[in-house]
Enzyme design. Structure first.
Site, mmCIF file in Angstrom:
data_model
loop_
_atom_site.group_PDB
_atom_site.id
_atom_site.type_symbol
_atom_site.label_atom_id
_atom_site.label_comp_id
_atom_site.label_asym_id
_atom_site.label_seq_id
_atom_site.Cartn_x
_atom_site.Cartn_y
_atom_site.Cartn_z
ATOM 1 N N TYR A 187 4.938 -10.357 6.841
ATOM 2 C CA TYR A 187 4.475 -9.140 6.784
ATOM 3 C C TYR A 187 5.434 -8.987 8.725
ATOM 4 C CZ TYR A 187 2.898 -7.859 2.412
ATOM 5 O OH TYR A 187 2.952 -7.530 0.734
ATOM 6 N N ASP A 247 0.651 -1.613 -0.111
ATOM 7 C CA ASP A 247 -0.367 -0.065 -0.045
ATOM 8 C C ASP A 247 0.622 1.559 -0.299
ATOM 9 O OD1 ASP A 247 -1.667 -1.743 0.503
ATOM 10 O OD2 ASP A 247 -2.115 -1.535 2.192
#
Length: 558
Positions: A191, A135
């Protein structure tokens, strides 16, 4: 007679000239060739490669005025391992008119000679693929892209880095199989989200800046934020607060506590493991949704008792610490995400009936604490096959809401249901980064013929980049801008009323029916009690064969 003699002399002269062999100039013995030279043939390469000598010979064999061509190299299928700090970029994937990581990398590949002029801005021509999308503002330490590039002559990595900014660094590349795709062959992705320890403290940066008076809610400065100089906008709201599913402030019940800490409010906390909570969730599908019992977790109770005492606060800062009890509770909350679930409530533009909403999480834990710019951060590591847009940030957002006692733990499992639609808070992007991409199946299959695609060779340089660019940015963003602190002020039940889903009255009933049973009718059930009336309307079906999507409207008076 004279005429006859002349004619005879001419005929004899002609015969003599025909029989006489022409004289050939003889060459010296040293210069006489042994045999006639063969006609020169052009060399055709079967591998598609041309060496420097063949290219030079072809240039020399042409016309004398022809320009010498540079040597040609063959395209190679490679996987490029690199890292970047996402600040200032609109994400990883290239978008027209936006500054992206892919845009920077494609230009660097062109200027480094890896992509020809004919294929510039045409990634399909060289089989471009990425292992993960990120993002806006999200960083990466172990990102992998693949394609067919001209990596010769030596010095390909240096040429790439010379055309990239300092916050984007290429670690190296690996020769891979022709069928390799960094997207399709990536088995898992890891992540990491760094959340400040104070974000897990129910008393830190609460909603005390919005207090209720006779004239309504008024703004009061947060002591911690005002000392730091952070600017909190009046009426700060979550990004999803403008959704149709949320209610405006005036429609909410007026008895909401102005401070989560002062009220010493602690919701019911499940002591069972995540896998053992299915029975509790299934019971919520019964005829009624009972109000959550007033139980208190031991760790939460001890923290709130300590923090409620104003004498235990030094300079406005609480003594909350990420101890063993807090770690156990937070890991239990994150453990609800592990497994295969429908994450339609944790993303945007993906409906529950879409198969893409089903994702598999292998692990989710928060066991490590690191210090950045004098602040402690909890390192939340999540490993999954793949993730959707905003999924990890919404998972962290809801987990923090539960940890700060704004929502019960059972709400996480409720959010997985296909027939339930709730608005989930989303944590800021600054603390998230892609740590590593795994290619376990590919490495096992091509172990004997190709190089292993992994971060093993680049661990040291990746760790150095992480501290220099990623960690420093996360720490400075919180110290200077108070990104998470400001977000915490919007994390309350006024901005996210769906967090109060477990506070329905016992006499309020939600009816779930299959599409075949409900057909096109709307289900309306209304019951009265001594306190008032509760009205639930079911609408907005999901376009699948198993369930309907419910949009619940509650009108309460009293």
């Amino acid at each position: 007679m004279t005429t006859l003699n002349c004619s005879k002399e001419k005929s004899l002269l002609v015969v003599k000239m025909e029989n006489q062999e022409p004289e050939i100039e003889k060459l010296p013995p040293d210069e006489v060739p042994d045999r006639e030279p063969d006609q020169k043939k052009l060399k055709i390469s079967t591998t598609g490669e041309e060496t420097d000598s063949s290219a030079a010979a072809a240039a020399a064999g042409g016309s004398g005025g022809a320009e010498r061509r540079p040597p040609k190299y063959r395209r190679r299928k490679v996987a490029i391992v690199f890292a970047f700090c996402g600040v200032g970029y609109q994400g990883m994937q290239k978008n027209p008119g936006a500054k992206t990581i892919e845009g920077e990398l494609e230009e660097a590949l062109f200027h480094a000679g890896a992509v020809p002029e004919a294929d510039r801005n045409k990634p399909r021509q060289y089989e471009w693929a990425r292992s993960a999308r990120t993002d806006k503002g999200v960083s990466a330490v172990g990102q992998v892209v693949s394609g067919r590039f001209y990596v010769d002559p030596p010095g390909f990595v240096e040429r790439l880095n010379s055309n990239l900014p300092d916050q984007i660094r290429v670690f190296g590349y690996k020769r891979v199989a022709p069928s390799f795709s960094s997207k399709k062959f990536c088995d898992r992705r890891r992540y990491v989200y760094l959340i400040p320890v104070f974000a897990l403290d129910p008393c830190s940066h609460g909603e005390a800046e919005m207090v209720r008076t006779d004239s309504g809610y008024e703004y009061v400065e947060c002591v911690e934020c005002s000392e730091k100089g952070y600017k909190i906008p009046l009426g700060v709201m979550g990004k999803d607060a403008a959704s149709d599913d949320t209610k405006p402030l005036e429609e909410l019940q007026p008895d909401i506590s102005s401070s989560n800490c002062d009220a010493v409010k602690c919701e019911a906390l499940s002591s069972n493991a995540p896998n053992g909570g299915e029975n509790n969730i299934n019971s919520e599908n019964s005829a009624s949704i009972s109000k959550t019992e007033d139980m208190q977790d031991e760790g939460c109770e001890s923290n709130l008792d300590t923090l409620a005492n104003k004498g235990e606060l030094d300079n406005g800062e609480s003594k909350f610490c990420y101890g063993e009890k807090e770690k156990e509770r937070f890991n239990r909350i994150l453990g609800y995400y592990v497994g295969s679930h429908n994450f339609h409530n944790f993303t945007t533009r993906t409906k529950a009936a879409d198969p893409a909403a089903n994702r598999y999480i292998l692990s989710f834990n928060a066991n490590t604490v690191i210090n950045l710019d004098g602040k402690d951060f909890v390192k939340c590591e999540v490993v999954g096959q793949s993730f959707m847009l905003h999924q990890i940030r919404k998972m962290i957002g809801l987990a923090v809401a539960v940890m700060r006692n704004y929502a019960p733990e059972s709400l996480i499992q409720t959010a997985f249901k296909k027939d339930v639609r709730i608005v989930v808070p989303m944590a800021p992007e600054v603390g998230l980064y892609l740590d590593e991409c795994f290619f376990t199946s590919y490495n096992k299959r091509f172990k004997g013929s190709h190089e292993e695609v992994s971060m093993e060779e680049y661990k040291e340089v990746a760790e150095a980049f992480k501290w220099k660019h990623v960690y420093s940015h996360i720490g400075s963003a919180e110290e200077k801008d108070g990104t998470v602190a400001i977000w915490l002020h919007s994390l309350n039940q006024r901005n996210y009323p769906d967090l109060r889903v477990a506070e329905h009255k016992p006499d309020e009933v939600i009816v779930y029916k299959k599409i075949g049973e409900a057909s096109d009718e709307k289900i309306l059930e209304e019951k009265e009690n001594t306190n008032g009336t509760g009205e639930l309307i079911v609408a907005d079906k999901v376009n699948d064969e198993t369930s309907v999507e419910l949009s619940v409207e509650e009108n309460a008076t009293g």
